[in-house]
Design an enzyme around this catalytic site. Structure first.
Site, PDB file in Angstrom:
ATOM      1  N   GLY A  49     -22.858   3.048  28.016  1.00 41.63           N
ATOM      2  CA  GLY A  49     -24.011   3.846  27.613  1.00 41.63           C
ATOM      3  C   GLY A  49     -25.148   3.056  26.993  1.00 41.63           C
ATOM      4  O   GLY A  49     -26.312   3.430  27.107  1.00 41.63           O
ATOM      5  N   GLU A 105     -25.268   0.401  19.816  1.00 42.68           N
ATOM      6  CA  GLU A 105     -24.680   1.599  20.426  1.00 42.68           C
ATOM      7  C   GLU A 105     -25.778   2.565  20.872  1.00 42.68           C
ATOM      8  O   GLU A 105     -26.838   2.636  20.251  1.00 42.68           O
ATOM      9  CB  GLU A 105     -23.769   2.319  19.419  1.00 42.68           C
ATOM     10  CG  GLU A 105     -22.318   1.891  19.484  1.00 42.68           C
ATOM     11  CD  GLU A 105     -21.570   2.521  20.669  1.00 42.68           C
ATOM     12  OE1 GLU A 105     -22.213   2.866  21.681  1.00 42.68           O
ATOM     13  OE2 GLU A 105     -20.345   2.654  20.565  1.00 42.68           O
ATOM     14  N   ASP A 106     -25.497   3.306  21.914  1.00 41.17           N
ATOM     15  CA  ASP A 106     -26.460   4.319  22.354  1.00 41.17           C
ATOM     16  C   ASP A 106     -26.397   5.552  21.460  1.00 41.17           C
ATOM     17  O   ASP A 106     -27.427   6.104  21.073  1.00 41.17           O
ATOM     18  CB  ASP A 106     -26.248   4.705  23.829  1.00 41.17           C
ATOM     19  CG  ASP A 106     -24.813   5.095  24.129  1.00 41.17           C
ATOM     20  OD1 ASP A 106     -23.910   4.712  23.360  1.00 41.17           O
ATOM     21  OD2 ASP A 106     -24.576   5.782  25.137  1.00 41.17           O
ATOM     22  N   ASP A 109     -21.505   9.773  17.550  1.00 41.36           N
ATOM     23  CA  ASP A 109     -21.183  11.188  17.636  1.00 41.36           C
ATOM     24  C   ASP A 109     -20.161  11.498  16.528  1.00 41.36           C
ATOM     25  O   ASP A 109     -20.531  11.702  15.383  1.00 41.36           O
ATOM     26  CB  ASP A 109     -20.632  11.428  19.043  1.00 41.36           C
ATOM     27  CG  ASP A 109     -20.701  12.861  19.488  1.00 41.36           C
ATOM     28  OD1 ASP A 109     -20.725  13.744  18.633  1.00 41.36           O
ATOM     29  OD2 ASP A 109     -20.702  13.120  20.708  1.00 41.36           O
ATOM     30  N   PHE A 158     -26.035  18.737  24.389  1.00 42.84           N
ATOM     31  CA  PHE A 158     -25.426  17.881  25.410  1.00 42.84           C
ATOM     32  C   PHE A 158     -26.524  17.025  26.042  1.00 42.84           C
ATOM     33  O   PHE A 158     -27.269  17.481  26.900  1.00 42.84           O
ATOM     34  CB  PHE A 158     -24.764  18.756  26.467  1.00 42.84           C
ATOM     35  CG  PHE A 158     -23.612  18.060  27.125  1.00 42.84           C
ATOM     36  CD1 PHE A 158     -22.350  18.645  27.148  1.00 42.84           C
ATOM     37  CD2 PHE A 158     -23.775  16.801  27.698  1.00 42.84           C
ATOM     38  CE1 PHE A 158     -21.287  17.982  27.730  1.00 42.84           C
ATOM     39  CE2 PHE A 158     -22.717  16.149  28.277  1.00 42.84           C
ATOM     40  CZ  PHE A 158     -21.468  16.737  28.288  1.00 42.84           C
ATOM     41  N   ARG A 171     -27.181   8.428  33.902  1.00 41.96           N
ATOM     42  CA  ARG A 171     -27.491   7.286  33.031  1.00 41.96           C
ATOM     43  C   ARG A 171     -28.858   6.690  33.361  1.00 41.96           C
ATOM     44  O   ARG A 171     -29.482   6.059  32.512  1.00 41.96           O
ATOM     45  CB  ARG A 171     -26.447   6.179  33.206  1.00 41.96           C
ATOM     46  CG  ARG A 171     -25.037   6.550  32.763  1.00 41.96           C
ATOM     47  CD  ARG A 171     -24.183   5.297  32.714  1.00 41.96           C
ATOM     48  NE  ARG A 171     -22.755   5.561  32.677  1.00 41.96           N
ATOM     49  CZ  ARG A 171     -22.056   5.817  31.573  1.00 41.96           C
ATOM     50  NH1 ARG A 171     -22.665   5.879  30.412  1.00 41.96           N
ATOM     51  NH2 ARG A 171     -20.757   6.022  31.633  1.00 41.96           N
TER      52      ARG A 171
HETATM   53  C1  PRP Z   1     -20.178   6.971  23.857  1.00 39.28           C
HETATM   54  C2  PRP Z   1     -21.032   6.043  23.032  1.00 39.28           C
HETATM   55  C3  PRP Z   1     -20.127   5.604  21.937  1.00 39.28           C
HETATM   56  C4  PRP Z   1     -19.213   6.793  21.766  1.00 39.28           C
HETATM   57  C5  PRP Z   1     -19.655   7.567  20.574  1.00 39.28           C
HETATM   58  O1  PRP Z   1     -19.445   6.240  24.758  1.00 39.28           O
HETATM   59  O2  PRP Z   1     -21.514   4.965  23.773  1.00 39.28           O
HETATM   60  O3  PRP Z   1     -19.391   4.453  22.279  1.00 39.28           O
HETATM   61  O4  PRP Z   1     -19.330   7.622  22.917  1.00 39.28           O
HETATM   62  O5  PRP Z   1     -18.825   8.674  20.388  1.00 39.28           O
HETATM   63  P1  PRP Z   1     -18.003   8.874  19.046  1.00 39.28           P
HETATM   64  O6  PRP Z   1     -18.950   8.616  17.907  1.00 39.28           O
HETATM   65  O7  PRP Z   1     -17.564  10.321  19.141  1.00 39.28           O
HETATM   66  O8  PRP Z   1     -16.843   7.947  19.036  1.00 39.28           O
HETATM   67  P2  PRP Z   1     -18.575   6.910  25.928  1.00 39.28           P
HETATM   68  O9  PRP Z   1     -17.143   7.014  25.475  1.00 39.28           O
HETATM   69  O10 PRP Z   1     -19.240   8.175  26.375  1.00 39.28           O
HETATM   70  O11 PRP Z   1     -18.620   5.798  27.069  1.00 39.28           O
HETATM   71  P3  PRP Z   1     -19.880   5.232  27.863  1.00 39.28           P
HETATM   72  O12 PRP Z   1     -20.702   4.432  26.871  1.00 39.28           O
HETATM   73  O13 PRP Z   1     -19.296   4.355  28.921  1.00 39.28           O
HETATM   74  O14 PRP Z   1     -20.639   6.400  28.416  1.00 39.28           O
END
Ligand code: PRP
Length: 186
Positions: A49, A105-106, A109, A158, A171
């Site tokens: 991400g 980080e993107d 959450d 979302f 993406r």
């Molecule tokens: C996303 C994002 C973080 C994580 C955050 O990655 O890049 O790594 O979720 O979520 P959290 O705070 O609930 O742990 P994802 O697992 O969607 O993978 P991606 O980056 O490959 O889309």
């Protein structure tokens, strides 16, 4: 999941425009350049991400720096929510001992991924470790972790685009938008 050929049609609202994101990334890059002047900066990006954010942020920083890439995945959706267990799919390619690490980080959450990664990376004895996240969604937080650099706080919607996916799609949108329920409910 029903994806339109024109991805924009699946977005109900543009939350952050390309211009807003671009301006914020430049601002973050300038702040980081000031804060890390004279230090041994390594940017660690968490795939997939954060790929567009990392690519733009690194070019907004004027200092000499190294980059490294990690990829992680959760042990199945609900398991991660309860345990915070994360699987490393791709590890760092170089040691970070003694270096000033900035984790890129993107989105933050629940904070569980970040919590795991910080513990993991601290075990590699960096001189310092801080976090730069483009998006912060505080409503969903399960673990409170101080974020050192944040682009935008966003509501609990979302969101897709600028690296963020739904089912690995969206993406490549240039903006961050809210996905229409029809796109993920079907
Ligand atoms: C996303 C994002 C973080 C994580 C955050 O990655 O890049 O790594 O979720 O979520 P959290 O705070 O609930 O742990 P994802 O697992 O969607 O993978 P991606 O980056 O490959 O889309």
């Amino acid at each position: 999941m029903k994806v339109s050929q024109d991805l924009v049609l699946d977005v109900s609202e543009v939350l952050l425009t390309e211009e807003q994101i671009g301006a914020k990334v430049v601002e973050l890059g300038q702040q980081i350049s000031t804060d890390y002047a004279g230090r041994q900066l390594t940017l660690v990006s968490v795939l997939k991400g954060s790929l567009p954010f990392m690519a733009d942020l690194m070019r907004s920083i004027s200092l000499p720096l190294r980059i490294d890439l990690m990829e992680v995945s959760s042990y199945g959706g609900t398991t991660t929510e309860s345990s915070g267990l994360v699987r490393i799919l791709k590890d760092l390619s170089a040691p970070i001992e003694g270096r000033d690490v900035l984790l890129v980080e993107d989105i933050i959450d629940t904070g569980l991924t970040l919590n795991y990664l910080l513990r993991y990376l601290k075990g590699k004895n960096p001189r310092s470790i801080k976090v730069c996240a483009l998006l912060d969604k505080p409503a969903r937080r399960l673990v409170e972790i101080p974020l050192d650099y944040v682009g935008f706080q966003i509501p609990d919607a979302f969101v897709v685009g600028y690296g963020l996916d739904f089912g690995e799609v969206y993406r490549n949108l240039r903006f961050v938008g809210v996905l229409r329920p029809e796109a993920y409910e079907s």
